[in-house]
Motif scaffolding. Structure first.
Motif, short mmCIF file in Angstrom:
data_model
loop_
_atom_site.label_atom_id
_atom_site.label_comp_id
_atom_site.label_asym_id
_atom_site.label_seq_id
_atom_site.Cartn_x
_atom_site.Cartn_y
_atom_site.Cartn_z
N UNK A 1 -2.16 -10.87 -9.37
CA UNK A 1 -1.75 -9.55 -8.85
C UNK A 1 -2.97 -8.72 -8.97
N UNK A 2 -3.61 -8.22 -7.86
CA UNK A 2 -4.65 -7.22 -7.76
C UNK A 2 -4.12 -5.92 -7.42
N UNK A 3 -4.19 -4.92 -8.65
CA UNK A 3 -3.25 -3.84 -8.62
C UNK A 3 -4.29 -2.61 -8.98
N UNK A 4 -3.95 -1.53 -8.43
CA UNK A 4 -4.67 -0.24 -8.83
C UNK A 4 -4.41 0.88 -8.01
N UNK A 5 -5.01 1.92 -7.84
CA UNK A 5 -4.81 3.13 -7.23
C UNK A 5 -5.33 3.14 -5.69
N UNK A 6 -6.25 2.14 -5.72
CA UNK A 6 -6.84 1.89 -4.21
C UNK A 6 -7.29 0.45 -4.44
N UNK A 7 -7.58 -0.15 -3.15
CA UNK A 7 -8.18 -1.62 -2.95
C UNK A 7 -9.48 -1.57 -3.81
N UNK A 8 -10.31 -0.61 -3.79
CA UNK A 8 -11.86 -0.55 -4.38
C UNK A 8 -11.51 -0.80 -5.87
N UNK A 9 -10.43 -0.19 -6.36
CA UNK A 9 -10.37 -0.05 -7.85
C UNK A 9 -9.40 -0.87 -8.59
N UNK B 1 0.91 -1.10 0.00
CA UNK B 1 0.12 -0.08 -0.20
C UNK B 1 0.92 1.33 0.07
N UNK B 2 0.91 2.14 -0.98
CA UNK B 2 1.90 3.13 -1.12
C UNK B 2 0.91 4.52 -1.21
N UNK C 1 8.00 -7.27 -8.60
CA UNK C 1 7.51 -5.65 -8.30
C UNK C 1 6.85 -4.88 -9.46
N UNK C 2 5.61 -4.53 -9.00
CA UNK C 2 4.72 -3.83 -10.09
C UNK C 2 4.51 -4.82 -11.32
N UNK D 1 -1.94 -6.15 -4.36
CA UNK D 1 -1.81 -7.54 -3.37
C UNK D 1 -1.67 -8.89 -4.53
N UNK D 2 -0.55 -9.60 -4.17
CA UNK D 2 0.02 -10.78 -5.11
C UNK D 2 -0.14 -11.97 -4.30
#
Length: 262
Positions: free
Chosen positions: A129-137, A106-107, A179-180, A117-118
């Motif tokens: 990998x669940x990636x976005x600007x926030x957990x909800x997106x 969380x950055x 990473x990413x 989250x991986x």
């Protein structure tokens, strides 16, 4: 802002790490123990002036056949107006291999945010990998991974367990880090022992010097330049880290420790 969640699986859940051949990726832990906590003060240098900017703390706990590692980095309130940082990294690690089973990052850095989250599926050499600007997106994507790939936290603990006796002067230790959604080869060059290294606020201590090859990008302007001084004892704790960044330099110095193994 994003808040760190409880990512730790229950003891009854199957371990993704157990699906991997432990002999192939094994890392024998001889340096840290349950409950070890390391706290560092972060300094930022610009125009030859070192400014105390924040802290980062690392803690690792063992439950059954897993380690639960967490790192929290944050700037001081008085520094937030320049560049506010609130970062959290959490990893569930297989206790036999020190490889991540599940990672959450969380950055919150200035106006930049990221949630990643991986979940590692090593039996199929894949990761979700669940990636976005926030957990909800955050959006899910399945990506291929190397069998023995690490994350940011597991990389640090694996490096600490590198046997010094197996490294000659200027020899290298390598592993892969995810990473990413990208796999990066990480190289740590051993530069040998240093006698009485001066460490601000701590004194002069005997150390080992290492130089990692960085991932050049938005933060680090070049692949080389970072130096890590590690305690010359069986704990092999990073005592001081210096690195050039895109603007200026940063330095991390160990200010507190609890539950060292030795």
């Amino acid at each position: 802002s994003e808040v760190a969640e409880n990512i730790y699986p229950k003891a009854t859940e199957p371990s993704a790490g157990s699906e991997l051949s432990s002999d192939y990726c094994r890392v024998n832990n001889d340096t840290f123990k349950d409950g070890e906590t390391l706290t560092y003060k972060i300094y930022y240098n610009i125009n030859f002036i070192w400014i105390s900017a924040g802290t980062v703390s690392f803690r690792i706990d063992k439950h059954g056949n897993r380690y639960f590692a967490e790192a929290i980095g944050k700037t001081y309130g008085g520094y937030d107006w320049i560049f506010k940082v609130r970062d959290t990294f959490q990893s569930v690690l297989d206790a036999t291999t020190l490889l991540p089973i599940k990672t959450t990052r969380i950055v919150n850095e200035g106006s930049y945010t990221k949630y990643d989250q991986v979940t590692y599926m090593r039996h199929s050499r894949l990761a979700d990998s669940k990636m976005g600007k926030s957990r909800s997106t955050a959006e899910s994507k399945v990506i291929p991974i190397d069998q023995c790939v690490h994350d940011i936290l597991s990389t640090m603990y694996a490096f600490r367990n590198t046997p010094i006796v197996s490294l000659g002067n200027k020899s290298k230790y390598e592993l892969d880090m995810l990473l990413d959604r990208h796999n990066y080869p990480i190289t740590l060059s051993y530069k040998g022992p240093e006698d009485q290294t001066k460490i601000r606020g701590v004194g002069s201590l005997d150390t080992y010097l290492f130089e990692p090859k960085l991932i050049a990008g938005n933060i680090f302007k070049e692949e080389s330049g970072m130096k890590i001084w590690v305690s010359r004892d069986e704990n092999k704790v990073p005592l001081m880290i210096e690195s050039p960044i895109s603007v200026g330099k940063i330095k991390a110095i160990l200010t507190d420790h609890k539950n060292l193994r030795y």
